[in-house]
Design a protein around this motif. Structure first.
Motif, PDB file in Angstrom:
ATOM      1  N   HIS A  94       0.711  -1.030   0.234  1.00  0.00           N
ATOM      2  CA  HIS A  94       0.115   0.137  -0.193  1.00  0.00           C
ATOM      3  C   HIS A  94       0.958   0.804   0.105  1.00  0.00           C
ATOM      4  N   GLU A  95       1.807   0.969   0.574  1.00  0.00           N
ATOM      5  CA  GLU A  95       2.810   1.987   1.264  1.00  0.00           C
ATOM      6  C   GLU A  95       3.605   2.302  -0.299  1.00  0.00           C
ATOM      7  N   THR A  96       3.621   1.562  -0.734  1.00  0.00           N
ATOM      8  CA  THR A  96       4.422   1.387  -2.091  1.00  0.00           C
ATOM      9  C   THR A  96       3.782   2.490  -3.225  1.00  0.00           C
TER      10      THR A  96
ATOM     11  N   TYR B 215       2.027   6.296  -7.303  1.00  0.00           N
ATOM     12  CA  TYR B 215       0.925   6.963  -6.942  1.00  0.00           C
ATOM     13  C   TYR B 215       1.005   8.699  -7.060  1.00  0.00           C
ATOM     14  N   ARG B 216       1.644   9.512  -5.799  1.00  0.00           N
ATOM     15  CA  ARG B 216       1.667  10.589  -5.523  1.00  0.00           C
ATOM     16  C   ARG B 216       2.854  11.280  -6.695  1.00  0.00           C
TER      17      ARG B 216
END
Length: 78
Positions: free
Chosen positions: A69-71, A76-77
């Motif tokens: 999720h963090e990756t 995505y950002r």
């Protein structure tokens, strides 16, 4: 075996138990250790080991999901 013989055997068995105060946890544990066969102890250790493995697997799963999720959020950002 008739009822009176069974009662006699039960009374004999009860008289053979050690007198323990059972106010201390050590006394209770000592009585339990005498009553439980070694096989039951080994089965309990196996069951606790399997339960521990299940907990570890669940934690590993949560860690991997969080990392994914963090990756994904980082990519995505950008």
């Amino acid at each position: 075996m008739n009822g009176s013989h069974l009662v006699h055997m039960l009374c004999t068995k009860l008289r053979s138990f050690p007198c323990a105060d059972c106010h201390d946890l050590e006394d209770i544990d000592g009585l339990i250790d005498k009553d439980l066969p070694q096989l039951m102890k080994e089965q309990s250790e196996i069951a606790f080991g399997e339960e521990g493995e299940g907990i570890v697997m669940e934690i590993e799963k949560e860690i991997v999901e969080t990392l994914i999720h963090e990756t994904a959020w980082i990519f995505y950002r950008h």
